[in-house]
Design a protein around this motif. Structure first.
Motif, PDB file in Angstrom:
ATOM      1  N   ALA A  51       0.768  -1.093  -0.043  1.00 53.42           N
ATOM      2  CA  ALA A  51       0.229   0.075   0.001  1.00 53.42           C
ATOM      3  C   ALA A  51       0.827   1.113   0.031  1.00 53.42           C
ATOM      4  O   ALA A  51       0.639   2.338  -0.993  1.00 53.42           O
ATOM      5  CB  ALA A  51      -1.046   0.107   1.128  1.00 53.42           C
ATOM      6  N   ASP A  52       1.948   1.249   0.858  1.00 55.36           N
ATOM      7  CA  ASP A  52       2.848   2.275   0.736  1.00 55.36           C
ATOM      8  C   ASP A  52       3.636   2.580  -0.674  1.00 55.36           C
ATOM      9  O   ASP A  52       3.598   3.645  -1.215  1.00 55.36           O
ATOM     10  CB  ASP A  52       4.131   2.134   1.853  1.00 55.36           C
ATOM     11  N   GLU A  54       2.425   1.624  -3.557  1.00 60.45           N
ATOM     12  CA  GLU A  54       1.504   2.171  -4.568  1.00 60.45           C
ATOM     13  C   GLU A  54       1.273   3.471  -4.217  1.00 60.45           C
ATOM     14  O   GLU A  54       1.227   4.215  -5.254  1.00 60.45           O
ATOM     15  CB  GLU A  54       0.148   1.360  -4.321  1.00 60.45           C
ATOM     16  N   GLU A  55       0.976   3.822  -2.953  1.00 63.77           N
ATOM     17  CA  GLU A  55       0.739   5.388  -2.755  1.00 63.77           C
ATOM     18  C   GLU A  55       1.939   6.146  -3.018  1.00 63.77           C
ATOM     19  O   GLU A  55       1.836   7.145  -3.475  1.00 63.77           O
ATOM     20  CB  GLU A  55       0.361   5.629  -1.247  1.00 63.77           C
ATOM     21  N   GLY A  56       3.198   5.801  -3.136  1.00 67.21           N
ATOM     22  CA  GLY A  56       4.341   6.439  -3.460  1.00 67.21           C
ATOM     23  C   GLY A  56       4.674   6.480  -4.992  1.00 67.21           C
ATOM     24  O   GLY A  56       5.636   7.250  -5.398  1.00 67.21           O
ATOM     25  N   GLY A  57       3.855   5.541  -5.700  1.00 73.52           N
ATOM     26  CA  GLY A  57       4.105   5.586  -6.985  1.00 73.52           C
ATOM     27  C   GLY A  57       5.277   4.742  -7.554  1.00 73.52           C
ATOM     28  O   GLY A  57       5.635   4.633  -8.745  1.00 73.52           O
TER      29      GLY A  57
END
Length: 114
Positions: A51-52, A54-57
């Motif tokens: 999740a981190d 993904e959120e960070g790109g």
């Protein structure tokens, strides 16, 4: 810092985030349970790290699923987060680490998309 079970110092060069990213780059269709096993952390930890990432790109989850498997792609253009590595993309590090692993395992591809 204490020693681990093998008597070595209790620190490593790669973070769990780097290990998970590398594991996904090596096998973009791996189940998170398998990534957790390879990285020596819990499945819940891997879920949070993914999740981190993904959120960070750094990672993108594909829309299609194959049974219980998601397909992930790594963004090689993503830059390191720490100011000391500012402006450097993760592709070089992933390529180096994946290449070393591929030689050992006989695999020839990674989930790193150029």
């Amino acid at each position: 810092m204490g020693a681990n079970a093998s008597g070595q110092a209790g620190w490593t060069f790669l973070t769990n985030h780097a290990r998970v990213l590398l594991a996904v780059a090596r096998d973009p269709e791996a189940r998170l349970r398998d990534v957790a096993s390879r990285c020596g952390v819990t499945e819940r930890t891997v879920q949070a790290i993914v999740a981190d990432l993904e959120e960070g790109g750094y990672l993108a989850r594909g829309r299609a699923r194959d049974g219980r498997r998601n397909h992930y792609s790594v963004n090689p253009d993503a830059s390191f987060r720490h100011p000391a590595e500012a402006g450097h993309e993760i592709a070089g590090l992933l390529s180096l680490l994946a290449r070393e692993s591929d030689r050992e395992s006989g695999h020839s591809s990674t989930g790193v998309e150029s």
